[in-house]
Write a protein that holds these residues in place. Structure first.
Motif, short mmCIF file in Angstrom:
data_model
loop_
_atom_site.label_atom_id
_atom_site.label_comp_id
_atom_site.label_asym_id
_atom_site.label_seq_id
_atom_site.Cartn_x
_atom_site.Cartn_y
_atom_site.Cartn_z
N GLY A 164 32.00 33.41 43.12
CA GLY A 164 31.41 34.66 42.46
C GLY A 164 31.71 35.66 43.68
O GLY A 164 31.83 36.71 43.29
N VAL A 165 31.71 35.17 45.24
CA VAL A 165 31.96 35.67 46.10
C VAL A 165 33.49 37.27 46.09
O VAL A 165 33.40 38.32 46.25
N ILE A 166 34.39 35.74 46.21
CA ILE A 166 35.68 36.31 46.78
C ILE A 166 35.90 37.28 44.64
O ILE A 166 36.82 37.89 44.87
N ALA A 167 34.96 36.57 43.64
CA ALA A 167 35.76 37.15 42.25
C ALA A 167 35.22 38.95 42.81
O ALA A 167 35.80 39.56 41.94
N GLU A 168 34.66 39.17 43.56
CA GLU A 168 33.78 40.57 44.03
C GLU A 168 34.03 41.36 44.75
O GLU A 168 34.51 42.26 44.65
N GLN A 169 35.20 40.53 45.43
CA GLN A 169 36.29 41.37 46.32
C GLN A 169 37.34 41.52 45.81
O GLN A 169 38.29 42.40 46.44
N LEU A 170 38.44 40.68 45.60
CA LEU A 170 38.96 40.69 44.73
C LEU A 170 39.35 40.52 43.16
O LEU A 170 38.07 40.65 42.43
N SER A 171 40.67 40.73 43.18
CA SER A 171 40.47 40.67 41.45
C SER A 171 40.02 38.78 40.43
O SER A 171 40.72 38.07 40.79
N LEU A 172 39.80 39.20 39.94
CA LEU A 172 39.09 38.29 39.10
C LEU A 172 39.83 37.00 38.13
O LEU A 172 40.43 35.52 38.49
N ARG A 173 41.10 38.26 37.54
CA ARG A 173 42.28 37.32 37.49
C ARG A 173 42.83 36.51 38.64
O ARG A 173 43.85 35.23 37.82
N MET A 174 43.50 37.35 39.15
CA MET A 174 43.99 36.62 40.88
C MET A 174 43.06 35.33 41.20
O MET A 174 44.32 33.82 41.17
N VAL A 175 42.40 34.82 41.87
CA VAL A 175 41.42 34.41 41.85
C VAL A 175 41.22 33.28 40.95
O VAL A 175 41.87 32.24 40.87
N TYR A 176 41.25 33.17 39.29
CA TYR A 176 41.55 32.53 37.82
C TYR A 176 42.98 31.77 38.47
O TYR A 176 43.07 30.46 38.33
N THR A 177 43.72 32.36 38.93
CA THR A 177 45.40 32.26 38.63
C THR A 177 45.80 30.91 39.99
O THR A 177 46.26 29.72 39.45
N VAL A 178 45.04 31.76 41.18
CA VAL A 178 45.39 30.50 42.12
C VAL A 178 44.82 29.81 42.60
O VAL A 178 44.95 28.49 42.54
N VAL A 179 43.47 29.19 41.91
CA VAL A 179 42.50 28.31 41.92
C VAL A 179 43.22 27.58 40.93
O VAL A 179 43.18 26.07 41.33
N SER A 180 43.71 27.54 39.88
CA SER A 180 44.00 27.39 38.02
C SER A 180 45.73 26.49 38.76
O SER A 180 45.78 25.62 38.12
N GLY A 181 45.96 27.24 39.92
CA GLY A 181 47.43 27.05 39.84
C GLY A 181 47.59 25.61 41.40
O GLY A 181 47.19 24.60 40.91
N VAL A 182 45.84 25.83 41.88
CA VAL A 182 46.04 24.35 42.82
C VAL A 182 45.77 23.41 42.00
O VAL A 182 45.78 21.96 42.41
N MET A 183 44.41 23.91 41.31
CA MET A 183 44.17 22.25 40.37
C MET A 183 45.54 21.55 39.59
O MET A 183 45.68 20.44 39.88
N LEU A 184 46.08 22.56 39.47
CA LEU A 184 47.72 21.72 38.86
C LEU A 184 48.23 20.89 39.84
O LEU A 184 48.84 19.79 39.46
N LEU A 185 48.70 21.56 41.44
CA LEU A 185 49.63 20.50 42.09
C LEU A 185 48.30 19.43 42.00
O LEU A 185 48.76 18.27 42.74
N ALA A 186 47.22 19.56 42.30
CA ALA A 186 46.19 18.58 42.73
C ALA A 186 46.16 17.14 41.92
O ALA A 186 46.63 16.04 41.59
N ALA A 187 46.17 17.50 40.17
CA ALA A 187 46.37 16.99 39.00
C ALA A 187 47.42 16.64 39.17
O ALA A 187 47.60 14.87 38.41
#
Length: 425
Positions: free
Chosen positions: A375-398
């Motif tokens: 929530g804090v990061i999304a306030e400072q950066l683009s929410l779409r960027m947060v979603y993209t980066v986090v989901s990308g990391v999830m993909l690699l971990a999975a």
């Protein structure tokens, strides 16, 4: 003699086959249905009473706080006492507490009762997990877990619908009382299940819990985790991926309404699509469970879930978002069924309550932290960027999780248990 008697009782319970499994599924299913009726009704009741969105938001903080407060000691309780009795007691307590809610006119008193309800739920869920593992033979667990996912997804869809009808013709209080009745009905059904006693290694340990005993249990969990690092590591990694996904879920409505600029009607449609996808996925897993290896249910399932989040992050239209939500719903059932089966087959049943509580405590803290950080990061950066980066990391971990399951040296953790040549009863 106690050990022999406990083994006979456990054997008798397991030989009940699908009759006892059906009773257990019915009890848990009715309880789940009541939960979803309750969620809708209690939010509306608090809003009508206070006219405050903040008061409604406070409802969602109670459960994780109660979970953290309970999981310090609940595992020691679950492993040392009859899990069937704990489930029945938790259901009866929840029935009485839920029935008290419509009688309360002070918000803090309502919060206090809901805190106790959440604590009872934190005992019921891991107790049922241990009892299921002891009741259902290993070769039947995958099918049982898939059927449980199907029932849970059905409750997820029908519960809010039933609540909507009750709110239309009756009142929020009536829906709350219906939830209390569902808990009482669940307790009544569970009474017909066999008494399995307590775990073989915990015979005679049903004494009063002390801080020293709880500390010893934590050391036992840490010792097992060191000896079985792969099992605990895979389970933790899987859960962390899902917890990170939940942190994205907390920003879901903001992403859909403010980033994608979709109207409320399409937001509601996406929620319905997810529920239908989960129900369809649960049904497919139930139908084909015997043909799906656990490693692919876990690894492939969580990889597709992560892909669903990534597709949603890159969605610029309702149609693509709908595809992402369908994928999320379909594959969540696959991944969760695989995880539960993996956990049941690799964690000693006599330690399972303590393992669930300790790991659950860590994951609850991580969940709260990840939601706040996102929530804090999304306030400072683009929410779409947060979603993209986090989901990308999830993909690699999975992907890493799935690849490690393919190593020949790890196959023993995923091998299907052999079915006995003859099953009594």
């Amino acid at each position: 003699m106690k050990n022999i008697r406990a083994k006979r009782v456990a054997s008798k319970g397991q030989c009940g086959g699908w009759k006892h499994a059906g009773l257990l599924l019915s009890g848990v299913g009715i309880s789940n249905l009541g939960d979803f009726i309750y969620i809708v009704a209690i939010n509306l009741m608090v809003l009508n009473m206070t006219q405050s969105p903040a008061a409604v938001a406070g409802l969602w903080i109670i459960s994780p706080i109660a979970s953290v407060c309970t999981k310090f000691w609940s595992g020691s309780l679950i492993d040392r006492y009859d899990q069937r009795q704990l489930m029945i007691g938790a259901d009866m307590l929840r029935a009485m507490l839920v029935a008290m809610l419509p009688l309360m006119s002070i918000l803090w008193m309502m919060y206090a009762v809901m805190f106790l309800i959440s604590m009872s739920s934190s005992i019921f869920v891991p107790s049922s997990q241990v009892y299921i593992t002891r009741l259902v033979p290993a070769e039947r667990r995958k099918r049982f877990n898939s059927l449980q996912a199907l029932i849970s997804s059905g409750a997820f869809i029908t519960g809010p619908a039933v609540a909507g009808v009750m709110l239309l013709y009756l009142s929020p209080a009536a829906a709350i009382y219906a939830n209390a009745v569902s808990f009482a009905a669940s307790a009544l059904i569970l009474m017909f299940l066999p008494k399995l006693g307590i775990g073989e290694q915990n015979i005679g340990t049903g004494s009063r819990l002390t801080p020293r005993m709880i500390a010893q249990d934590w050391r036992a969990v840490l010792s097992f985790s060191r000896k079985s690092g792969y099992v605990v590591g895979i389970y933790a990694l899987f859960q962390i991926i899902l917890v990170v996904g939940m942190s994205l879920d907390a920003q879901e409505v903001v992403f859909i309404r403010q980033v994608m600029n979709l109207p409320e009607s399409q937001y509601g449609a996406l929620m319905s699509i997810t529920g239908i996808g989960y129900l369809a996925g649960s049904m497919l897993v139930w139908m084909f469970a015997k043909h799906l290896p656990v490693r692919h249910m876990m690894g492939g399932g969580v990889l597709l879930v992560a892909l669903g989040y990534f597709l949603f992050a890159r969605s610029f239209s309702f149609e693509l978002a709908a595809v992402a939500f369908i994928l999320l719903g379909l594959c969540s059932a696959l991944a969760n069924t695989g995880l539960v089966t993996f956990y049941q087959n690799n964690i000693p049943v006599d330690l399972m309550g303590r393992m669930s509580s300790v790991l659950g405590l860590v994951l609850s803290v991580l969940q709260v932290a990840s939601i706040l950080i996102a929530g804090v990061i999304a306030e400072q950066l683009s929410l779409r960027m947060v979603y993209t980066v986090v989901s990308g990391v999830m993909l690699l971990a999975a992907l890493g999780l799935w690849v490690t399951s393919m190593f020949p040296s790890r196959s023993r953790y995923y091998d299907e248990p052999a079915k006995p040549k003859a099953m009594v009863g």
